[in-house]
Design a protein around this motif. Structure first.
Motif, mmCIF file in Angstrom:
data_model
loop_
_atom_site.group_PDB
_atom_site.id
_atom_site.type_symbol
_atom_site.label_atom_id
_atom_site.label_comp_id
_atom_site.label_asym_id
_atom_site.label_seq_id
_atom_site.Cartn_x
_atom_site.Cartn_y
_atom_site.Cartn_z
ATOM 1 N N ARG A 248 0.841 -1.125 0.018
ATOM 2 C CA ARG A 248 -0.033 -0.090 -0.088
ATOM 3 C C ARG A 248 0.836 1.295 0.000
ATOM 4 N NH1 ARG A 248 -2.170 -0.774 4.195
ATOM 5 N NH2 ARG A 248 -1.098 0.394 5.720
ATOM 6 N N GLU A 249 1.818 1.404 0.981
ATOM 7 C CA GLU A 249 2.600 2.524 0.964
ATOM 8 C C GLU A 249 3.447 2.495 -0.290
ATOM 9 O OE1 GLU A 249 4.897 2.091 4.436
ATOM 10 O OE2 GLU A 249 3.234 2.662 5.965
ATOM 11 N N LEU A 250 4.132 1.573 -1.040
ATOM 12 C CA LEU A 250 4.723 1.711 -2.263
ATOM 13 C C LEU A 250 3.783 2.224 -3.209
ATOM 14 C CD1 LEU A 250 7.005 -1.741 -2.359
ATOM 15 C CD2 LEU A 250 7.579 0.765 -1.955
ATOM 16 N N ASP A 251 2.388 1.676 -3.326
ATOM 17 C CA ASP A 251 1.554 2.211 -4.207
ATOM 18 C C ASP A 251 1.487 3.614 -4.261
ATOM 19 O OD1 ASP A 251 1.410 -0.004 -5.399
ATOM 20 O OD2 ASP A 251 -0.423 -0.807 -4.354
ATOM 21 N N GLU A 252 1.098 4.083 -2.914
ATOM 22 C CA GLU A 252 0.986 5.595 -2.671
ATOM 23 C C GLU A 252 2.144 6.361 -2.842
ATOM 24 O OE1 GLU A 252 0.042 5.516 1.653
ATOM 25 O OE2 GLU A 252 -2.026 4.824 1.300
ATOM 26 N N ALA A 253 3.366 5.942 -2.758
ATOM 27 C CA ALA A 253 4.398 6.725 -3.168
ATOM 28 C C ALA A 253 4.536 6.840 -4.635
ATOM 29 C CB ALA A 253 5.838 5.952 -2.650
ATOM 30 N N LEU A 254 4.315 5.788 -5.332
ATOM 31 C CA LEU A 254 4.390 5.893 -6.936
ATOM 32 C C LEU A 254 3.095 6.825 -7.489
ATOM 33 C CD1 LEU A 254 5.235 2.169 -7.725
ATOM 34 C CD2 LEU A 254 6.730 4.192 -7.938
ATOM 35 N N ALA A 255 2.227 6.703 -6.660
ATOM 36 C CA ALA A 255 0.920 7.528 -7.175
ATOM 37 C C ALA A 255 1.077 8.967 -7.048
ATOM 38 C CB ALA A 255 -0.414 7.053 -6.550
ATOM 39 N N ASP A 256 1.953 9.580 -6.165
ATOM 40 C CA ASP A 256 2.442 10.766 -5.843
ATOM 41 C C ASP A 256 3.380 11.323 -6.962
ATOM 42 O OD1 ASP A 256 2.609 13.300 -4.876
ATOM 43 O OD2 ASP A 256 3.210 12.666 -2.898
ATOM 44 N N PRO A 257 3.051 12.169 -7.764
ATOM 45 C CA PRO A 257 3.650 12.608 -8.716
ATOM 46 C C PRO A 257 5.185 13.534 -8.217
ATOM 47 C CG PRO A 257 1.510 13.372 -9.451
ATOM 48 C CD PRO A 257 1.551 13.048 -7.928
ATOM 49 N N ARG A 258 4.780 13.941 -6.950
ATOM 50 C CA ARG A 258 5.882 14.486 -6.418
ATOM 51 C C ARG A 258 7.161 13.619 -5.849
ATOM 52 N NH1 ARG A 258 2.308 17.556 -1.738
ATOM 53 N NH2 ARG A 258 1.593 15.344 -1.915
ATOM 54 N N ALA A 259 6.454 12.424 -5.582
ATOM 55 C CA ALA A 259 7.771 11.335 -5.230
ATOM 56 C C ALA A 259 8.474 11.088 -6.413
ATOM 57 C CB ALA A 259 7.010 10.390 -4.683
ATOM 58 N N ARG A 260 8.283 11.263 -7.584
ATOM 59 C CA ARG A 260 8.881 11.114 -8.828
ATOM 60 C C ARG A 260 10.232 12.127 -9.013
ATOM 61 N NH1 ARG A 260 3.439 9.882 -12.224
ATOM 62 N NH2 ARG A 260 2.811 8.455 -10.989
ATOM 63 N N ILE A 261 9.990 13.310 -8.409
ATOM 64 C CA ILE A 261 10.924 14.220 -8.506
ATOM 65 C C ILE A 261 12.140 14.006 -7.508
ATOM 66 C CG2 ILE A 261 11.406 16.719 -8.695
ATOM 67 C CD1 ILE A 261 8.398 17.164 -9.395
ATOM 68 N N GLY A 262 13.320 14.202 -8.040
ATOM 69 C CA GLY A 262 14.813 13.983 -6.834
ATOM 70 C C GLY A 262 14.321 12.764 -6.460
ATOM 71 N N GLY A 263 15.028 12.737 -5.135
ATOM 72 C CA GLY A 263 15.055 11.225 -4.319
ATOM 73 C C GLY A 263 13.991 11.091 -3.544
ATOM 74 N N ALA A 264 13.031 11.860 -3.736
ATOM 75 C CA ALA A 264 11.704 11.668 -2.832
ATOM 76 C C ALA A 264 11.063 10.356 -2.751
ATOM 77 C CB ALA A 264 10.912 12.694 -3.022
ATOM 78 N N GLY A 265 10.825 9.813 -4.056
ATOM 79 C CA GLY A 265 10.289 8.368 -4.213
ATOM 80 C C GLY A 265 11.471 7.338 -3.768
ATOM 81 N N ASP A 266 12.490 7.233 -3.902
ATOM 82 C CA ASP A 266 13.578 6.422 -3.194
ATOM 83 C C ASP A 266 13.360 6.421 -1.958
ATOM 84 O OD1 ASP A 266 14.310 5.631 -5.791
ATOM 85 O OD2 ASP A 266 16.221 6.629 -5.984
ATOM 86 N N ALA A 267 13.720 7.566 -1.223
ATOM 87 C CA ALA A 267 13.383 8.070 0.186
ATOM 88 C C ALA A 267 11.845 7.334 0.602
ATOM 89 C CB ALA A 267 13.285 9.268 0.679
ATOM 90 N N ALA A 268 10.978 7.402 -0.029
ATOM 91 C CA ALA A 268 9.601 6.920 0.567
ATOM 92 C C ALA A 268 9.612 5.117 0.422
ATOM 93 C CB ALA A 268 8.531 7.476 -0.314
ATOM 94 N N ARG A 269 10.078 4.728 -0.747
ATOM 95 C CA ARG A 269 10.221 3.278 -0.775
ATOM 96 C C ARG A 269 11.378 2.807 0.297
ATOM 97 N NH1 ARG A 269 9.995 4.628 -6.186
ATOM 98 N NH2 ARG A 269 12.204 5.007 -6.392
ATOM 99 N N LYS A 270 12.396 3.395 0.772
ATOM 100 C CA LYS A 270 13.192 2.837 1.614
ATOM 101 C C LYS A 270 12.467 2.757 2.996
ATOM 102 C CE LYS A 270 17.661 4.071 -0.556
ATOM 103 N NZ LYS A 270 18.796 4.794 -0.457
ATOM 104 N N ALA A 271 11.876 4.004 3.363
ATOM 105 C CA ALA A 271 11.133 3.884 4.459
ATOM 106 C C ALA A 271 10.037 3.105 4.608
ATOM 107 C CB ALA A 271 10.541 5.567 4.618
ATOM 108 N N ALA A 272 9.347 2.709 3.570
ATOM 109 C CA ALA A 272 8.520 1.561 3.656
ATOM 110 C C ALA A 272 8.931 0.352 4.004
ATOM 111 C CB ALA A 272 7.619 1.601 2.321
ATOM 112 N N GLN A 273 10.204 0.059 3.154
ATOM 113 C CA GLN A 273 10.909 -1.146 3.286
ATOM 114 C C GLN A 273 11.219 -1.309 4.692
ATOM 115 O OE1 GLN A 273 10.954 -3.724 0.815
ATOM 116 N NE2 GLN A 273 11.674 -4.734 2.691
ATOM 117 N N ALA A 274 11.787 -0.051 5.404
ATOM 118 C CA ALA A 274 12.358 -0.213 6.666
ATOM 119 C C ALA A 274 11.165 -0.582 7.659
ATOM 120 C CB ALA A 274 13.091 1.032 7.086
ATOM 121 N N LYS A 275 10.042 -0.133 7.553
ATOM 122 C CA LYS A 275 8.840 -0.356 8.415
ATOM 123 C C LYS A 275 8.650 -1.785 8.317
ATOM 124 C CE LYS A 275 6.202 3.196 7.267
ATOM 125 N NZ LYS A 275 4.987 4.082 7.249
#
Length: 573
Positions: A248-275
């Motif tokens: 769910r959190e990976l889908d939400e990160a990919l659905a947010d256009p802002r997460a595709r800019i810079g390293g925000a997407g990678d950070a969101a994915r890493k945070a989700a994986q860490a949890k």
């Protein structure tokens, strides 16, 4: 042991003075709401909770803890109270029941005798849950297993009970729970609700309830089976929840256009994986802790098991003597789960056997070197079980007959025939099948009539009252339609009259009969000569792998035991 309830089931309460034991992996708050016939709470929020633990007929704990004991006296409740709702709540909104082991509720009488148990399985994002309801119907009290969770927490639960200021009451309960825990110096610890209290730091054999050591060990083994089932269910539930949340959190990160800019997407994915990894680490640690405790318990219980429960390599068989009393159960084999393959739980069934047994000789050829091997091994399982049953019953109280139409089982059956443990030689051919089944059918009819008429003393002089085990090898070879009808009769009516069925068969061999024999197969407990995951527990429905009880390769313990049985029989004549 009391009845094991599933969600929605109810059970009568034979006593009015009760205790409700709550066991959870993490500290929880417990409260009891007194409601009307519809469960609605009236008259000044009549809820016993840590801040106001005592109401007429109810007393609850004063702090959050992993183990709780509630006292209820149904006879002291006000007349307007028709329902007592027992509810649990986690201390923080950041915690969910799906990330912990399933809580358990046990209702006992005032003396500690267990009435019912209920495991609150299947919870996910909920932080509050209605565990049980005690309700009055037509003057009698019953308990119902509820297990209804609330993802919105305790306020939503209390609102469902009819409280207009549910949020304020929930906050008061949480605050009182925190204050009570601090005042008491931490969580309250109670013993496992299914075991007797023990001050030993290490597990001991026979620490369950029971009138005799045999009964205590039987209950302890079942307690271990239950504990492993629930611990595994909690681990699997946590894994499913962690995976679903990660997706769910990976889908939400990919659905947010802002997460595709810079390293925000990678950070969101890493945070989700860490949890996800952190939740799985906690779940694995809890499961490993349970496994370590159960393994330590198994190491002391296994050597203490009596003959009927013991493995064939146990030292108790070396000094085998015929017992004076029959056992209350017998070991069919071992059970284990994939997450704990090294931990074997004995599979014990009560005696006398209420259901016949079927040793499946139709394992896939890929499991063996040739197609004849599973048939031979299946018959060896049957012989070992027959030997065990003969060995654990007093002399003259149990006997074995064999039907082997084509003589295909001469090798494995040799242990029984050479020792003289059988009532006679194995029945051969269609005539032998017919004669044996006719004899046993007449026996069952005679005993049924005597029991039904309340005149068991009227049985003929010299009537052999020993229980019978009929082993049928290579079924349905040698059976005609009439013989099949008699066999089904013995399977259905035989146990109550002391005749028990042990079928060694490949179901495919009976394929020509179509669904005609389906009721027969369903009436039997299926055993396998090699490990197979076909047993389901009654609590969470895990697929357990069954392994038969066989002596070590080359060991002569079965022959020695049968020799003792035969010698005792000859001496007793």
């Amino acid at each position: 042991m009391g009845a094991e309830l599933v969600r929605g089931q109810n059970h009568p309460l034979p006593r009015t003075r009760l205790e409700i034991l709550i066991s959870a992996e993490v500290p929880v708050l417990v409260a009891a709401a007194l409601g009307d016939e519809g469960g609605r709470v009236h008259e000044g929020h009549r809820i016993a909770h840590p801040g106001a633990p005592v109401l007429p007929g109810v007393e609850t704990p004063r702090a959050a803890a992993a183990e709780h004991r509630l006292s209820v006296d149904l006879g002291e409740l006000p007349e307007a109270v028709h329902r007592v709702t027992v509810l649990l709540a986690l201390r923080g909104l950041e915690t969910r029941f799906g990330a912990t082991a399933a809580p358990r509720a046990t209702v006992t009488d005032a003396d500690g005798t267990e009435i019912v148990r209920f495991t609150l399985a299947g919870l996910d994002a909920e932080s509050a849950v209605v565990a049980l309801e005690l309700y009055r119907r037509q003057g009698a009290w019953k308990v119902r297993a509820v297990g209804q969770g609330y993802a919105e927490g305790l306020p939503a639960l209390l609102a469902d009970l009819g409280l207009p200021d549910a949020h304020d009451v929930a906050e008061a309960i949480h605050e009182a729970g925190r204050a009570g825990e601090a005042a008491m110096g931490g969580p309250v610890d109670y013993t496992h609700p299914g075991r007797q209290a023990s001050h030993q730091p290490q597990p001991i054999a026979g620490d369950a309830a029971g009138w005799s050591m045999e009964e205590r060990l039987y209950n302890q083994v079942w307690g271990m089976f239950e504990d492993l089932a629930r611990s595994t269910a909690a681990f699997r539930s946590a894994a499913d929840f962690a995976a679903a949340r990660l997706d769910r959190e990976l889908d939400e990160a990919l659905a947010d256009p802002r997460a595709r800019i810079g390293g925000a997407g990678d950070a969101a994915r890493k945070a989700a994986q860490a949890k996800h990894d952190e939740l799985m680490a906690r779940a694995q640690a809890a499961h490993d802790r349970d496994l370590a405790q159960l393994t330590a318990e198994a190491e002391v219980v296994e050597p203490a098991l009596p003959l009927a429960y013991a493995r064939w390599d146990s030292a108790v068989w070396h000094g085998h003597r015929m017992p004076a009393e029959p056992p209350q159960a017998v070991r069919l084999g071992d059970l284990h789960l994939p997450e704990s393959a090294s931990l074997r739980i004995p599979m014990l069934v009560r005696l006398p056997l209420e259901r016949g047994l079927w040793v499946d000789s139709g394992a896939t050829p890929a499991d063996f070197n040739d197609s004849a091997e599973p048939r031979r091994l299946a018959l060896e399982v049957a012989v070992a079980l027959a030997a065990r049953l003969l060995a654990v019953h007093p002399v003259g109280e149990f006997s074995v007959e064999v039907i082997d139409p084509a003589g295909a089982g001469a090798g494995p059956l040799g242990a029984l025939t050479r020792s003289g443990a059988l009532t006679g030689p194995p029945a051969r051919g269609t005539a032998g099948v017919t004669q044996t089944l006719e004899s046993l059918t007449r026996r069952v009819d005679l005993v049924r009539m005597a029991i039904g008429g309340g005149a068991t003393e009227a049985l003929p002089d010299g009537f052999d009252t020993a229980r019978r085990l009929l082993i049928v090898n290579d079924f349905p070879q040698g059976f005609d339609d009439r013989a099949l009808t008699r066999l089904r009769f013995l399977a259905d009516e035989g146990p109550a009259a002391g005749v028990h069925l042990l079928l060694v068969a490949d179901r495919a061999d009976a394929g020509e009969y179509g669904p005609l024999l389906d009721p027969l197969w369903r009436s039997l407990t299926r055993l396998t000569p090699s490990p197979d995951d076909h047993f389901a527990d009654p609590w969470v429905g895990h697929a357990w792998t069954f392994e038969p009880s066989l002596p070590p390769q080359g060991d002569t313990v079965v022959q020695q035991v049968l020799g003792t049985v035969s010698a005792a029989r000859i001496k007793g004549k």
